[in-house]
Scaffold this motif. Sequence first.
Motif, mmCIF file in Angstrom:
data_model
loop_
_atom_site.group_PDB
_atom_site.id
_atom_site.type_symbol
_atom_site.label_atom_id
_atom_site.label_comp_id
_atom_site.label_asym_id
_atom_site.label_seq_id
_atom_site.Cartn_x
_atom_site.Cartn_y
_atom_site.Cartn_z
ATOM 1 N N ARG A 151 1.411 4.182 -3.106
ATOM 2 C CA ARG A 151 1.134 5.600 -2.895
ATOM 3 C C ARG A 151 2.369 6.478 -3.063
ATOM 4 N N TYR A 152 3.528 5.989 -2.637
ATOM 5 C CA TYR A 152 4.680 6.895 -2.528
ATOM 6 C C TYR A 152 5.899 6.523 -3.383
ATOM 7 N N ARG A 206 -3.519 3.635 -9.866
ATOM 8 C CA ARG A 206 -2.186 3.894 -10.414
ATOM 9 C C ARG A 206 -1.827 2.790 -11.394
ATOM 10 N N ILE A 210 -5.629 1.782 -6.221
ATOM 11 C CA ILE A 210 -5.745 3.238 -6.036
ATOM 12 C C ILE A 210 -5.729 3.977 -7.373
ATOM 13 N N ARG A 252 0.827 -1.213 0.000
ATOM 14 C CA ARG A 252 0.000 0.000 0.000
ATOM 15 C C ARG A 252 0.857 1.258 0.000
#
Length: 310
Positions: free
Chosen positions: A191-192, A222, A220, A187
């Motif tokens: 995100r990062y 992406r 998400i 996760r």
Amino acid sequence: MELRIFTEPQQGATYDQLLAVARCAEDAGYGAFFRSDHYLKMGDVSGEPGPTDAWTTLAGLARDTSRIRLGTLMTAATFRLPGPLAITVAQVDAMSGGRVELGIGTGWYDAEHAAYGIPFPALGERFDRLEEQLAIITGLWATPPGRTFDFSGTHYTVTGSPALPKPVQSPRPPVLLGGMGAKRTPRLTARYADEFNLPFVSVEDSVTQFDRVRAACTAIGRDPAGLRLSNALVLCCGRDDAEVTRRAAAIGREPDELRTNGLAGTPGEVVDKIGRYAATGSERIYLQILDLADLDHLELVAAEVAPQLR
């Protein structure tokens, strides 16, 4: 497939030894020189002359090399506060002309924390702190010039930060995350991270974890194709079996064990195994170099392995 060099200086290394390896890697055409971020040796070595700080080392290498990229596998979030770390990485990025990459993780080696007075919270809290650090570091770098950055978390609060200095690289230096965690690691990566790295795991485990990370990206919205995948493996390559055996003995390992758990054997054997990792989607291999004095090892792989991977 890109080859990068990865060192473990806590096992015993001076800055000059690391510089010699980095310059050799640069001259031989490797993509990057990375180092671990540890303050205590592991296993049956003296660790002398003692640990060197990862970002102090990279700052020196930023000025003492000219082309090779530089980074950490992985900076421990327990060692540094996120605001000062963002400043340090941005400064070293500027010192290098935009060649720095930030690998960062929770920190895991409790003995080194005890040895140097660094707090070592439970794993859940370390993940919470890492998540807040990632939000702060990337948030500071992304804040437009002339604006300020604020963040309110459980462990860190940032108020009215000018979010300076900015890194040279745009939009930021690449951020690397890694590890076999089944839930939070994918996760946070989705995100990062710009790159996801798996250290010292099998081809089969790579398939499992890469699939988790791809799924987390999709969840998400992406595109998983935008995330680079990589592995880190110990290297023990020789022109023949005798040279492989000699190099394995120099690092206290057995050739057969290294063939199973690392990248070991003749150049042809190493190329074949790299091919199996490439089939998982891995695009980079970080070659863990444990005998820093053996620069011929780097030159051999650059000459006889790397050309077969292009």
